[in-house]
Write a protein that holds these residues in place. Structure first.
Motif: not given
Length: 430
Positions: A232-249
């Motif tokens: 889903a995140a790969a389909l998002i168009r937005a400003e440049p991202v510094e970093r991303f993380t997947v959390y278990r929650t």
């Protein structure tokens, strides 16, 4: 080593999950990351929380724990919003040799931190009793969440879990409006729901996974697996991202809910699942909030609310009548249960009064005047009775399980998209 951290953010900025994402990368200098990082939401009713009441935990295989502790402490001192009265950071460090001994006690502490109200002294006393390495700042309230997050990491199979892909902004963008293509979030939802949820609110045409505060988060996608949230995140168009993380929650799990056997045992600052009977007609008060009361078999009574942010959910609540049997899920503050979900188990009969029908044409008669009964002008028939006829009305409501819309959902509330196993009719809010 397991590292738990909490309470580094404020209402004005920063985010404990961002610190966790930074450390996830930086601590690899001292060892190997052994698991997905954890994001644990705690009791949502706590009044001194900053925003989402979240703590994080990381698991690292390291031969130099002292350097890890020093690095984490330095980063908290540098990034935590210490100027905020509510920001009271805490960090705990569980050594590998202590994992088994601490697993049970810290998992119990996690359950309590999510469902109950814990005082700071309890966390400090537990740390001293168990010999846990810790660092705290100001009053050290963050030690509560830090211990709880470690409990989750020590027993990852002991609780229901979901996942969140959190994307973070470049630092120079913090505090400015987020530049995102809203339609791309709707497209991501179309391609991944119900395996992801709370990305958008279709009914209210809102993007709900993009925060509005000045914190570093650009967006967060929640779902059933790391793979689906990344898709889903790969389909998002937005400003440049510094970093991303997947959390278990523990988000979207209802972990915060206690079962209330009777209304008399309900307390403020706790969350419950309560079966009861509607005892008062719902009323709309100033601000658009809808309030009604429920009663149990022991004649205990409590007010319940669908507040204005629940939007169209309030229309459902207005259809309730005294006698309806319901199961309510929600949090209690100032003596009122804030509804997150409602299961309508049984509908009470609803009666209306009507003028009698004309025996000739079948249409409702009109009043013939005060004390003169009813008459049909067309057929010239009369009914001598002065009383209207009591009739059972059809209810515009069906039994089943309903939820607030995504724009009003709390972090811990379990969306109906995850309730496929239930043998009742579901009405997911989209």
């Amino acid at each position: 080593m397991i590292i738990g951290i909490d309470d580094t953010d404020s209402n004005e900025g920063m985010c404990t999950t961002y610190l966790g994402a930074l450390l996830l990368e930086e601590l690899q200098e001292y060892g190997t990351v052994e698991a997905l990082p954890l994001l644990v939401r705690l009791n949502p009713t706590i009044p001194y929380k900053t925003r989402g009441n979240a703590a994080v935990a990381l698991k690292l295989k390291t031969a130099c724990p002292e350097r890890v502790i020093a690095h984490v402490t330095s980063r908290i001192e540098e990034l935590a919003r210490m100027e905020c009265e509510k920001t009271n950071p805490g960090a705990v460090f569980i050594q590998e040799k202590d994992y088994e001994n601490l697993k049970s006690v810290l998992m119990s502490f996690l359950e309590e931190a999510v469902k109950e109200v814990i005082e700071i002294e309890k966390a400090k006393n537990l740390i001293a009793e168990l010999g846990i390495i810790s660092r705290s700042f100001k009053n050290g309230r963050g030690l509560i969440g830090a211990l709880a997050a470690c409990g989750a990491m020590l027993n990852p199979e002991g609780w229901d879990c979901t996942f969140e892909h959190l994307a973070y902004r470049q630092k120079e963008k913090w505090g400015t409006p987020r530049d995102v293509d809203k339609e791309s979030f709707f497209e991501a939802d179309r391609q991944t729901y119900p395996e992801t949820w709370d990305t958008v609110d279709l009914t209210n045409r809102l993007v709900v996974c993009v925060p509005h505060s000045a914190d570093p988060v650009l967006f967060g996608i929640r779902g059933e697996s790391p793979e689906i949230v990344n898709k889903a995140a790969a389909l998002i168009r937005a400003e440049p991202v510094e970093r991303f993380t997947v959390y278990r929650t523990n988000q979207g799990t209802d972990m915060h809910l206690l079962t209330a056997q009777k209304i008399a045992e309900i307390r403020d600052m706790h969350s419950y699942r309560l079966e009861s009977t509607v005892s008062a007609v719902p009323k709309t008060i100033e601000g658009g909030h809808v309030i009604f009361a429920v009663r149990d078999l022991e004649e205990g009574e409590i007010d319940c609310a669908a507040f204005e942010p629940t939007k169209n959910f309030r229309s459902l609540i207005r259809k309730l009548v005294p006698g309806d049997r319901v199961v309510l899920s929600g949090s209690v503050t100032t003596g009122t249960l804030n509804i997150e979900k409602i299961e309508i188990k049984a509908l009470a009969p609803l009666y209306t009064e009507e003028n009698p029908k004309c025996p000739e044409c079948g249409k409702h008669m009109k009043s013939a005047g005060q004390g003169q009964g009813f008459r049909c002008k067309k057929c010239r028939t009369q009914a001598q009775s002065l009383l209207k006829i009591r009739c059972e009305a059809e209810r515009d409501l069906e039994p089943g399980l309903y939820e607030v819309p995504p724009c009003a959902r709390r972090h811990l509330a379990k969306p109906l998209a995850r309730e496929k196993h239930l043998d009742i009719r579901l009405y997911p809010a989209r």
